[in-house]
Design a protein around this motif. Structure first.
Motif: not given
Length: 671
Positions: A500-502, A506-508, A530-536
């Motif tokens: 998702g890098w641009r 980064p893109v969600t 390594r790092q991810v932001r997660l939305n649940v």
């Protein structure tokens, strides 16, 4: 009986017991021959033996129950003995006699002993004469339905109806009130005919809060007998065992000896030779001890024999072979002792949340805890299994696919070891009871040894329809698996990188995961490798990817084994397991309500009975039909209120999984 050297054993059974017999025979420098159906040609137990002979067919009646073919295979391969395992022909007196008549050693008791104990009613009459305690009941030969109903009134309710020739939990019904007697009797007789070829039943008082305690006995041809202590098999579903342990918790030494001596009296009464199990129903007495009553004798080795092996350090299959060869018992009663505690869990292909409906399918993943095959490993874990990864679980045979046995210095240690081993048991491709077994193991009743055969019903709320793993952890494991798979692909082909890098940041990304009847959108943004932001569910979480399977969610680190098969992700952690489906909107664009009003076979089987006719109005949950599959009857119930539009099959028809059984028109909602 004079001693006779056994050089080659034909194993007249399939699955893990065939593997076990082959392993013990190899230790004794004895060759083995497997017989198998067409379905089992590539099975693990076939590969475990030195030779193999095909019996053809698939269903047991066309293969494993064809004792004429089995004896022919023994003669053709030069086998001088037959081990019947358990199930199929293991308690068939005609088969035992035919083996002997053919000059083969039958590794089991004499045919006369099998006959004496094979009919529950006759065996109870023998036990009464031998002074073994019995539950009050009717064990007579007269099977007139009116007489049986009158005897039921005399005995009193609740009571139990049992197939006289039965075993393995089949042909048994608990009846609470007189009004349910006739239907339960008919159902029991029907299942008894299908399973054992005889509709004869016996009736007994249903003991309240009973424990199922059995004694392992051995006899030799010289008239010597020993008992190898007891096993508690109280945890059952549908009258079939789920967990077995040895020794029985809370059993006094005096009662242990009394039950052991009663078991030997039972074996002696029929001239028993070889391995057998005398099963007792026990109930608490006012003084805190247990009263016990003879239930039946299984004239074979039991599925749960490994827990006895674990606490005694003995190989019971080796004892069987030596005694069948005419040798005396290896040890006398005073030389036998117990050490520690052992528990066995039966891992079955079934759906506990759907009334333990047996399951079929392909073992896409079959990963087990580290163990040494057929002998206790250094960590006290053993697994006996007759299948391997890639095998097919068919509808023709028993749904048990493995036995997990643990041993510890104490019951508490064994319990902890069992839970840890179950957590390391990963099976994908077929529904299993592994998660259910973990729930039972950690339930209050089992953990505190508050045991009886109603334990599962008593703990129902804690055992069924429970969340296996919090959805946030499941979603995190799925996202980690997707990103790690993409990283591996990118390492091989940088142009395939999809993190998702641009330019501009980064893109969600968003995916839809289906768990049960719920679909959730999961959004995630890969900040770096390594790092991810997660939305649940509108809740933000931090996900860190470490090594393969190692993730940290909101500061909590855990190991998650994730397997992807098509659209399905199966996640296993020490906290539990879960399976979710990745929804592809394009692939599911055509989904509709087209299936409404159809009732289909949940698995391959035979139509035993229709309980309704076309035109009948039925209520949600009402029984509509009965199918027989995997040697058990299964009742199909109405999912909604409705009217039966059409019955699409006849009694006795064989159905494939998913076949439309009948059509049900839902009643219009009241407006």
């Amino acid at each position: 009986m004079t001693q006779r050297r056994i050089r080659k054993i034909l194993i007249a059974n399939r699955g893990e017991i065939a593997c076990r017999v082959a392993a013990t025979a190899r230790k004794l420098a004895i060759r083995t021959v497997a017989v198998h159906s067409d379905v089992d040609a590539g099975a693990q137990f076939v590969a475990a033996c030195d030779e193999a002979v095909s019996l053809g067919g698939a269903a047991p009646r066309d293969s494993y129950l064809r004792w004429d073919k089995i004896i022919a295979a023994a003669k053709a391969t030069g086998a001088d003995a037959v081990h019947p395992g358990y199930g199929f022909l293991s308690e068939n007196a005609d088969f035992a006699r035919a083996c002997t008549d053919a000059g083969l050693i039958f590794i089991g008791p004499p045919a006369e002993a099998i006959e004496a104990m094979g009919l529950k009613a006759e065996s109870k009459r023998l036990m009464e004469a031998a002074g073994v305690p019995l539950v009050p009941g009717y064990h007579g030969a007269d099977q007139d339905s009116a007489l049986l109903a009158a005897e039921a009134e005399r005995i009193g309710y609740p009571l139990m109806i049992k197939a006289s020739a039965g075993g393995g939990g089949k042909g048994m019904r608990i009846v609470e009130q007189p009004g349910g007697f006739a239907d339960n009797l008919a159902s029991c007789q029907r299942e008894a005919i299908n399973s054992f070829g005889s509709a004869a039943v016996l009736i007994e008082r249903y003991v309240q809060r009973p424990r199922h305690i059995e004694i392992q006995v051995f006899g030799d041809s010289l008239g010597n007998y020993v008992y190898l202590f007891e096993r508690d098999c109280s945890v059952q579903r549908r009258h079939q065992k789920v967990l077995e342990e040895a020794p029985a918790p809370g059993l006094s030494e005096a009662r242990r000896q009394e039950m052991g001596e009663a078991a030997i009296a039972a074996a002696r009464a029929v001239g028993y030779v070889g391995a057998g199990t005398v099963e007792f129903i026990a109930e608490p007495r006012p003084d805190g001890d247990l009263a016990f009553y003879f239930m039946e004798m299984n004239t074979r080795l039991q599925v749960e024999h490994p827990v006895t092996e674990a606490i005694t350090g003995l190989d019971l299959v080796e004892w069987q072979i030596r005694i069948a060869a005419g040798e005396p018992l290896p040890l006398a009663q005073h030389e036998l002792s117990m050490r520690g505690h052992a528990i066995e869990a039966r891992i079955c292909a079934e759906n506990p949340d759907n009334d333990f409906l047996p399951a079929t399918g392909h073992l896409d993943v079959f990963r087990l805890p580290g163990h040494a095959a057929f002998t206790p490993a250094s960590d006290g874990v053993r697994i006996d299994s007759g299948v391997r990864e890639g095998d097919e679980i068919s509808p023709f045979y028993d749904p048990m696919i493995a036995k997990l046995i643990v041993h510890g210095a104490t019951r508490e240690e064994a319990l902890a070891r069992l839970d840890a081993a179950l957590a390391q048991t990963h099976i994908v491709g077929v529904a299993t009871n592994v998660a259910f077994l973990r729930h039972v193991t950690t339930s209050r009743s089992f953990a505190t040894a508050d045991l009886d055969t109603a334990l599962i019903q008593r703990e129902h709320g804690a055992l069924f329809h429970t969340e296996g793993l919090p959805f946030v952890l499941t979603a995190a494991a799925v996202v980690a698996n997707i990103l790690q798979a993409e990283r591996a692909l990118a390492d091989a082909d940088p142009w395939s990188r999809r993190n998702g890098w641009r330019i501009g940041g980064p893109v969600t990304r968003r995916i839809v995961l289906e768990h049960g009847d719920t679909r959730e959108t999961v959004a995630f943004t890969a900040v770096d490798d390594r790092q991810v932001r997660l939305n649940v569910a509108s809740s933000a979480h931090d996900l860190t990817l470490a090594g393969p399977g190692d993730i940290t969610v909101d500061g909590r680190r855990l190991h998650a084994c994730t397997y992807r098969t098509g659209e399905v992700f199966s996640v296993f952690t020490a906290d539990g397991s879960a399976a979710v489906r990745l929804i592809d909107p394009l692939a599911h664009a055509g989904d509709s309500e087209a299936e409404a009003g159809r009732l289909t076979a949940p698995m391959p089987g035979k139509v035993v009975a229709f309980l309704v006719d076309a035109g009948d109005t039925v209520a949600k949950g009402q029984p509509l039909a009965v199918m027989e599959a995997m040697k058990m009857e299964h009742t199909i119930k109405a999912p909604v209120d409705g009217t039966v539009a059409e019955l699409l099959y006849a009694i006795g028809d064989q159905l494939g999984e998913g076949a439309e059984l009948l059509r049900l028109e839902p009643l219009p909602e009241a407006g």
